[in-house]
Every structure is written in structure tokens, then in C-alpha cells.
Design a protein around this motif. Sequence first.
Motif: not given
Lengths: 95, 95
Positions: B3, B5, B7, B51, B53, B87, B89-95
Motif C-alpha cells: 500500500k 499513500i 501526497e 492524496v 491512496i 510525501r 508512505t509505504h505501508l503494509e496492511k495489518r488489519f
Amino acid sequence: MLKLIAEDYIDPAKIEFVLPLYEELVEKTRQEPGCISYELCQDLKNPGHFVFIEAWKDYDALDAHVASEHFQRLVPQIDAYTVGEARFTHLEKRF
Amino acid sequence: MLKLIAEDYIDPAKIEFVLPLYEELVEKTRQEPGCISYELCQDLKNPGHFVFIEAWKDYDALDAHVASEHFQRLVPQIDAYTVGEARFTHLEKRF
């Protein structure tokens, strides 16, 4: 539809304590009638940085979420583990 | 799944010029094989704050996106209208 990105900054040493609280919050929030989607992600470069990616039917749905029993009970417990200001970005989908 | 984000901070006086560029970028990006989802949202409290997503199959898919003709052509044009640092933000889904 209202989109919201809510960012928490958790003490990296306390992540194991906050995960079960987050898990319950996500599970119960998804059952709310006004919740379109609600995902919790973790920053791959900063493990204490947690990002909720949320979609709500409208502001009333978000208000109901904030007033819900699970939010009122869990969020103060989660906040005890934060080390910085939360960041909230209210968004409208354009494309 | 990755994932992301992303910006942008666009000069509020130039938003009308950047919207068609963003629209084309979103339309072409969604056709990329590695793209799971790709949405552009606008900050309701700060109209110049856009932004993305995004969800990608993996880092290779994101790399292919950045190397794509439409990204290489459109992003420099969009960047001409920015007033601040992007900006990511590199993300990993947790829940």
C-alpha cells in the motif's frame, strides 16, 4: 462518501501491546452501518507509524463511530502508547 | 500487496491546470497489470493537498508504474504546479 486518513505514532517498544487493541477496534468498526471501509496499515519504514485508511457514508457515520462504545473504550487505551500527535486528513475522492 | 499513500502539495491557484493531468494519470494507471487500486483524493481542509491512496501487487509493480510512459510524461508536468515536498508512505496492511 467521506474518506479519512488517521495516523498514529506509537512508541516502537509498545507495539505488541497496541496490536490487540487495534485488531478489536478494526473488527468492531467494520460492523458499523455507516462504515464503507476501514483498514489499518503500518509504515514499512517506521514501525510505530500506523495509518488508518477509512471510508464513511457521511460525517454522521464518522460521528457515530467516534461515539461508539468500542471507540470510546479502546482509543484512550491506544493513546496511552502514543509518542506523537495523531494526524487526521479528511478527504473527498476526486478520481 | 504493497500500500502507498503519496501526497502532493499543489499551488491552490493552479488546481484547475493540474486536475486534467491527474485524471489522465489515474485512468492510465488503473490499466497497469500490477495496480490493485489507485485513487486520488483531495483534502477537504486544504484544497492544494492531493492524496493518492494506492495498492500494488508488489514493489516490481510500483517500479513498473514509475517507469511507465504516462508517469514519466505526466508527473513532471504535475510537479511544475507543486509548492511543497511530496510525501510518500509505504505501508503494509495489518488489519
